[in-house]
Design an enzyme around this catalytic site. Structure first.
Site, PDB file in Angstrom:
ATOM      1  N   ASP A  30       0.848  -1.193   0.000  1.00  0.00           N
ATOM      2  CA  ASP A  30       0.000   0.000   0.000  1.00  0.00           C
ATOM      3  C   ASP A  30       0.889   1.251   0.000  1.00  0.00           C
ATOM      4  OD1 ASP A  30      -3.220   0.458   0.949  1.00  0.00           O
ATOM      5  OD2 ASP A  30      -1.848   2.169   1.108  1.00  0.00           O
ATOM      6  N   ILE A  31       0.471   2.243  -0.770  1.00  0.00           N
ATOM      7  CA  ILE A  31       1.241   3.488  -0.903  1.00  0.00           C
ATOM      8  C   ILE A  31       1.186   4.319   0.381  1.00  0.00           C
ATOM      9  CG2 ILE A  31      -0.568   5.032  -1.776  1.00  0.00           C
ATOM     10  CD1 ILE A  31       1.414   5.819  -4.022  1.00  0.00           C
ATOM     11  N   ASN A  86     -12.962  -3.352   2.279  1.00  0.00           N
ATOM     12  CA  ASN A  86     -13.944  -2.286   2.457  1.00  0.00           C
ATOM     13  C   ASN A  86     -14.896  -2.239   1.271  1.00  0.00           C
ATOM     14  OD1 ASN A  86     -12.698  -1.395   4.877  1.00  0.00           O
ATOM     15  ND2 ASN A  86     -11.186  -0.223   3.708  1.00  0.00           N
ATOM     16  N   GLY A  92     -15.751   2.699   3.770  1.00  0.00           N
ATOM     17  CA  GLY A  92     -14.473   3.380   3.579  1.00  0.00           C
ATOM     18  C   GLY A  92     -13.736   2.977   2.320  1.00  0.00           C
ATOM     19  N   GLN A  93     -14.461   2.444   1.334  1.00  0.00           N
ATOM     20  CA  GLN A  93     -13.801   2.040   0.078  1.00  0.00           C
ATOM     21  C   GLN A  93     -13.495   3.275  -0.764  1.00  0.00           C
ATOM     22  OE1 GLN A  93     -16.171  -0.459  -2.497  1.00  0.00           O
ATOM     23  NE2 GLN A  93     -14.399  -1.072  -3.732  1.00  0.00           N
ATOM     24  N   HIS A  99     -10.234  -5.312  -3.216  1.00  0.00           N
ATOM     25  CA  HIS A  99      -8.882  -5.484  -2.686  1.00  0.00           C
ATOM     26  C   HIS A  99      -8.955  -5.890  -1.230  1.00  0.00           C
ATOM     27  CE1 HIS A  99     -10.099  -1.247  -2.408  1.00  0.00           C
ATOM     28  NE2 HIS A  99      -9.453  -1.195  -1.265  1.00  0.00           N
ATOM     29  N   HIS A 101      -6.885  -5.723   2.155  1.00  0.00           N
ATOM     30  CA  HIS A 101      -5.763  -5.170   2.914  1.00  0.00           C
ATOM     31  C   HIS A 101      -5.212  -6.269   3.818  1.00  0.00           C
ATOM     32  CE1 HIS A 101      -6.806  -0.775   2.329  1.00  0.00           C
ATOM     33  NE2 HIS A 101      -7.993  -1.295   2.111  1.00  0.00           N
TER      34      HIS A 101
HETATM   35  P1  5GP Z   1      -9.721   1.390   0.340  1.00  0.00           P
HETATM   36  O1  5GP Z   1      -9.753   2.721   1.065  1.00  0.00           O
HETATM   37  O2  5GP Z   1     -10.447   1.475  -0.981  1.00  0.00           O
HETATM   38  O3  5GP Z   1     -10.130   0.231   1.192  1.00  0.00           O
HETATM   39  O4  5GP Z   1      -8.191   1.133   0.054  1.00  0.00           O
HETATM   40  C1  5GP Z   1      -7.508   1.665  -1.028  1.00  0.00           C
HETATM   41  C2  5GP Z   1      -6.051   1.609  -0.684  1.00  0.00           C
HETATM   42  O5  5GP Z   1      -5.310   1.820  -1.857  1.00  0.00           O
HETATM   43  C3  5GP Z   1      -5.616   2.692   0.324  1.00  0.00           C
HETATM   44  O6  5GP Z   1      -5.052   2.064   1.477  1.00  0.00           O
HETATM   45  C4  5GP Z   1      -4.585   3.497  -0.453  1.00  0.00           C
HETATM   46  O7  5GP Z   1      -3.494   3.926   0.344  1.00  0.00           O
HETATM   47  C5  5GP Z   1      -4.155   2.545  -1.544  1.00  0.00           C
HETATM   48  N1  5GP Z   1      -3.722   3.196  -2.765  1.00  0.00           N
HETATM   49  C6  5GP Z   1      -4.365   4.212  -3.418  1.00  0.00           C
HETATM   50  N2  5GP Z   1      -3.700   4.545  -4.533  1.00  0.00           N
HETATM   51  C7  5GP Z   1      -2.602   3.732  -4.581  1.00  0.00           C
HETATM   52  C8  5GP Z   1      -1.520   3.615  -5.506  1.00  0.00           C
HETATM   53  O8  5GP Z   1      -1.420   4.315  -6.516  1.00  0.00           O
HETATM   54  N3  5GP Z   1      -0.582   2.669  -5.237  1.00  0.00           N
HETATM   55  C9  5GP Z   1      -0.657   1.872  -4.122  1.00  0.00           C
HETATM   56  N4  5GP Z   1       0.336   0.984  -3.938  1.00  0.00           N
HETATM   57  N5  5GP Z   1      -1.664   1.954  -3.236  1.00  0.00           N
HETATM   58  C10 5GP Z   1      -2.623   2.875  -3.459  1.00  0.00           C
END
Ligand code: 5GP
Ligand code: ZN
Length: 113
Positions: A30-31, A86, A92-93, A99, A101
């Site tokens: 994750d970034i 999520n 919180g998606q 995906h 985590h």
């Molecule tokens: P969500 O909030 O949808 O459950 O999780 C999305 C996740 O994707 C977040 O934890 C966010 O930090 C990660 N993310 C968003 N953009 C990028 C990206 O460009 N590269 C990577 N490696 N992770 C990303």
């Protein structure tokens, strides 16, 4: 899917730090890590989120959990880890491609805020 961030990462159009890859899934760090270890595991097939899982596409979920267990072992996550998927606004998606985590390396609070 043309406009999907994670489809672009899977295709290599956007760089990522790969953890694992096979024919059906891709794992990358994750970034914006929320724990000392924080990576994401995604199906290569575009599925918009947990609410889009059905009998026709759900086999990949079991495979992903098996991959997570293997990676956790290989990465030495012996004190445990958390798997989170999520869905939607209240879940919180923020990225519309399913995906999982995987968070580890510290004691994680429960319940989530
Ligand atoms: P969500 O909030 O949808 O459950 O999780 C999305 C996740 O994707 C977040 O934890 C966010 O930090 C990660 N993310 C968003 N953009 C990028 C990206 O460009 N590269 C990577 N490696 N992770 C990303
Ligand atoms: Zn996608």
């Amino acid at each position: 899917m043309a406009d999907c961030l994670f489809c672009k990462i899977i295709a290599g159009e956007i760089p990522s730090k790969k953890v694992y890859e096979d024919d059906t899934c891709y794992a990358f760090y994750d970034i914006d890590p929320q724990a000392p270890v924080h990576f994401l595991v995604v199906p290569k097939q575009h599925i918009s989120g947990p609410s889009a899982v059905n009998e026709d596409n759900s086999a990949v979920i079991g495979h992903i959990y098996a991959v997570i267990a293997k990676l956790a072992d290989e990465l030495g996550l012996k004190d445990g880890y958390r798997v989170v998927a999520n869905d939607g606004r209240d879940g919180g998606q923020t990225v519309g491609h399913l995906h999982f985590h995987v968070l580890a390396g510290r004691s994680l609070a429960w319940p989530p805020g």
